[in-house]
Design a protein around this motif. Structure first.
Motif, PDB file in Angstrom:
ATOM      1  N   GLY A  11       0.817  -1.210   0.000  1.00 39.91           N
ATOM      2  CA  GLY A  11       0.000   0.000   0.000  1.00 39.91           C
ATOM      3  C   GLY A  11       0.846   1.252   0.000  1.00 39.91           C
ATOM      4  O   GLY A  11       0.516   2.249  -0.650  1.00 39.91           O
ATOM      5  N   LEU A  12       1.984   1.198   0.723  1.00 37.12           N
ATOM      6  CA  LEU A  12       2.884   2.349   0.761  1.00 37.12           C
ATOM      7  C   LEU A  12       3.502   2.584  -0.610  1.00 37.12           C
ATOM      8  O   LEU A  12       3.654   3.725  -1.068  1.00 37.12           O
ATOM      9  N   ILE A  13       3.853   1.473  -1.284  1.00 41.79           N
ATOM     10  CA  ILE A  13       4.427   1.585  -2.622  1.00 41.79           C
ATOM     11  C   ILE A  13       3.428   2.199  -3.585  1.00 41.79           C
ATOM     12  O   ILE A  13       3.729   3.118  -4.345  1.00 41.79           O
ATOM     13  N   LEU A  14       2.181   1.670  -3.570  1.00 40.71           N
ATOM     14  CA  LEU A  14       1.150   2.187  -4.457  1.00 40.71           C
ATOM     15  C   LEU A  14       0.845   3.646  -4.163  1.00 40.71           C
ATOM     16  O   LEU A  14       0.608   4.452  -5.064  1.00 40.71           O
ATOM     17  N   ARG A  15       0.909   4.003  -2.881  1.00 35.05           N
ATOM     18  CA  ARG A  15       0.648   5.383  -2.478  1.00 35.05           C
ATOM     19  C   ARG A  15       1.724   6.318  -3.018  1.00 35.05           C
ATOM     20  O   ARG A  15       1.425   7.402  -3.516  1.00 35.05           O
ATOM     21  N   THR A  16       2.969   5.826  -2.944  1.00 42.78           N
ATOM     22  CA  THR A  16       4.070   6.650  -3.428  1.00 42.78           C
ATOM     23  C   THR A  16       3.963   6.844  -4.932  1.00 42.78           C
ATOM     24  O   THR A  16       4.158   7.936  -5.457  1.00 42.78           O
ATOM     25  N   GLU A  17       3.666   5.738  -5.661  1.00 45.97           N
ATOM     26  CA  GLU A  17       3.550   5.830  -7.105  1.00 45.97           C
ATOM     27  C   GLU A  17       2.384   6.738  -7.494  1.00 45.97           C
ATOM     28  O   GLU A  17       2.421   7.458  -8.480  1.00 45.97           O
ATOM     29  N   ALA A  18       1.311   6.687  -6.712  1.00 47.21           N
ATOM     30  CA  ALA A  18       0.143   7.517  -7.025  1.00 47.21           C
ATOM     31  C   ALA A  18       0.447   8.982  -6.835  1.00 47.21           C
ATOM     32  O   ALA A  18      -0.212   9.830  -7.435  1.00 47.21           O
ATOM     33  N   GLN A  19       1.469   9.310  -5.987  1.00 46.05           N
ATOM     34  CA  GLN A  19       1.804  10.700  -5.720  1.00 46.05           C
ATOM     35  C   GLN A  19       2.894  11.214  -6.649  1.00 46.05           C
ATOM     36  O   GLN A  19       3.490  12.241  -6.391  1.00 46.05           O
ATOM     37  N   LEU A  20       3.156  10.518  -7.747  1.00 43.62           N
ATOM     38  CA  LEU A  20       4.157  10.975  -8.700  1.00 43.62           C
ATOM     39  C   LEU A  20       3.770  12.358  -9.210  1.00 43.62           C
ATOM     40  O   LEU A  20       2.662  12.558  -9.712  1.00 43.62           O
ATOM     41  N   PRO A  21       4.646  13.350  -9.066  1.00 45.83           N
ATOM     42  CA  PRO A  21       4.304  14.721  -9.476  1.00 45.83           C
ATOM     43  C   PRO A  21       3.980  14.802 -10.963  1.00 45.83           C
ATOM     44  O   PRO A  21       4.494  14.034 -11.779  1.00 45.83           O
ATOM     45  N   ASP A  22       3.129  15.735 -11.297  1.00 45.47           N
ATOM     46  CA  ASP A  22       2.735  15.921 -12.691  1.00 45.47           C
ATOM     47  C   ASP A  22       3.935  16.225 -13.576  1.00 45.47           C
ATOM     48  O   ASP A  22       3.984  15.821 -14.745  1.00 45.47           O
ATOM     49  N   ALA A  23       4.927  16.939 -13.022  1.00 46.85           N
ATOM     50  CA  ALA A  23       6.105  17.302 -13.816  1.00 46.85           C
ATOM     51  C   ALA A  23       6.936  16.092 -14.217  1.00 46.85           C
ATOM     52  O   ALA A  23       7.760  16.179 -15.136  1.00 46.85           O
ATOM     53  N   CYS A  24       6.723  14.975 -13.540  1.00 44.79           N
ATOM     54  CA  CYS A  24       7.507  13.776 -13.838  1.00 44.79           C
ATOM     55  C   CYS A  24       6.785  12.808 -14.773  1.00 44.79           C
ATOM     56  O   CYS A  24       7.405  11.862 -15.279  1.00 44.79           O
ATOM     57  N   LEU A  25       5.492  13.006 -14.998  1.00 46.51           N
ATOM     58  CA  LEU A  25       4.713  12.029 -15.763  1.00 46.51           C
ATOM     59  C   LEU A  25       5.261  11.842 -17.170  1.00 46.51           C
ATOM     60  O   LEU A  25       5.402  10.712 -17.646  1.00 46.51           O
TER      61      LEU A  25
END
Length: 400
Positions: A11-25
């Motif tokens: 869940g922590l991993i998925l949470r981190t990936e979900a918070q990927l900044p827009d500038a990095c997409l």
């Protein structure tokens, strides 16, 4: 229990990936970390580190989890994110002084190596190496982690000798930096000319120039320098060009060789260096009213504890004199123009006569008139004396 822990980690991993900044997409740096993610600029006043942020998120970290040398309890050891650039970067900056460098536990080492190149004739040369690492702080509270540690190493190498092509900078003072693997160690050197041995009265040069053999006192000073280092002059010379180039030059001192009229009063023992010399003219200016030249001093730093060992040993066998070709490309701290006239202090009349000027040119019209009157009066007095002597003698002869 173990299953619950794994679910938490996932869940922590998925949470981190979900918070990927827009500038990095859509960024090219949205990938796992690489050694090339860090850029090190060993600048003139600060060391600057720039690290791509997007790879940190790919490795399940963020910019707040990166710190210098694991000093997570020291706020100034954390970087600042810059989202206004593409790609976004995490920036670290610390000034070039030992106290700030060591506060984040960076390594600060001084080494001594045999002088080469422009300083091969003089002595050993000291170098400063500053190194460290930006590491990730794992927030996992358990005994295991699924995050790979990130560690970016950096290093800057700073020679403490100063060479700079100063054709682009002001003559009276230069900001000096040596470049080696993008490295710079900075201080600001300036040269000032004085007219007194206490170095308090700044030398004023008239338009007609200084008289020959006028005593000139020279101070080379360093500012914005830590107390760990002193100023060391290896060579000072005069040239007819404001830039250190292959033109006519005359060495005031270099190593153990010294002009007889030059006196080095302080060198390698302070953040100031003092010496003096007497004003002279270059022979190539013999047909000119004034002779104009400039002082250049090859200057470097030395660690206070080692300065005495780096001074030339004048009691030993003298090293060979520097060839003119060695000076190509050298940049040094340079003085303002020094202008010297044709008159010598205390002997102006004799010196001007030796230049082929008629002696009468040294007297004004009233002086000439007075001299003529004195000569005429003297002749009259002598004539009168002779006349009275003959008159008295003739009168005695008649009476007899």
């Amino acid at each position: 229990m173990r299953l619950i822990f794994l679910v938490f980690q996932l869940g922590l991993i998925l949470r981190t990936e979900a918070q990927l900044p827009d500038a990095c997409l859509l960024s090219d740096t949205n990938r796992p970390p690489k050694n090339t993610d860090i850029t090190v600029v060993c600048g003139t006043q600060n060391m600057d580190l720039s690290i791509y942020i997007c790879p940190m998120y790919q490795a399940l970290y963020n910019e707040s989890m990166m710190v210098l040398n694991n000093q997570f309890n020291t706020p100034e050891c954390f970087g600042k994110a810059d989202w206004n650039v593409t790609p976004p970067v995490l920036k670290f900056r610390f000034p070039m002084n030992e106290s700030v460098v060591s506060s984040c536990k960076n390594s600060f080492k001084i080494t001594t190596q045999v002088g080469t190149g422009d300083f091969a004739d003089f002595s050993n040369v000291q170098f400063v190496n500053i190194s460290g690492a930006v590491t990730s702080v794992d927030p996992s509270a358990g005994m295991i982690t699924y995050r790979q540690q990130i560690k970016y190493m950096f290093s800057c190498f700073y020679p403490m000798q100063y060479l700079l092509n100063n054709t682009q900078v002001a003559i009276s003072g230069v900001s000096l930096a040596i470049r080696d693997n993008n490295g710079s160690f900075i201080t600001t050197l300036s040269m000032q000319l004085y007219e007194d041995s206490l170095y308090t009265k700044i030398l004023t040069i008239p338009q007609t120039g200084l008289n020959l053999k006028t005593k000139i006192y020279v101070a080379v000073k360093a500012t914005n320098l830590t107390e760990r280092f002193n100023v060391l002059l290896d060579r000072c010379y005069a040239s007819t060009n404001p830039y250190p180039m292959l033109t006519t030059y005359y060495d005031l001192f270099v190593g153990c060789q010294r002009d007889p009229q030059t006196k080095v009063e302080l060198n390698g023992a302070s953040q100031k260096a003092y010496f003096s010399f007497e004003a002279f003219r270059f022979v190539e200016h013999k047909n000119q009213t004034v002779s104009t030249f400039y002082l250049h001093c090859v200057t470097r730093l030395c660690e206070v504890a080692s300065c005495s060992a780096l001074m030339p040993n004048c009691g030993a066998k003298k090293r060979r004199k520097r060839e003119a070709a060695d000076a190509i490309g050298n940049g040094t701290v340079t003085s303002p123009a020094i202008v010297v006239g044709k008159l010598s202090s205390g002997d102006a009349q004799t010196f001007s006569a030796s230049l082929g000027m008629p002696p009468e040119a040294n007297y004004s019209s009233p002086v000439v008139a007075v001299i003529v009157c004195i000569v005429i009066l003297t002749i009259l007095l002598v004539a009168m004396g002779v006349y009275f002597a003959l008159f008295i003698k003739r009168k005695k002869t008649i009476m007899q």
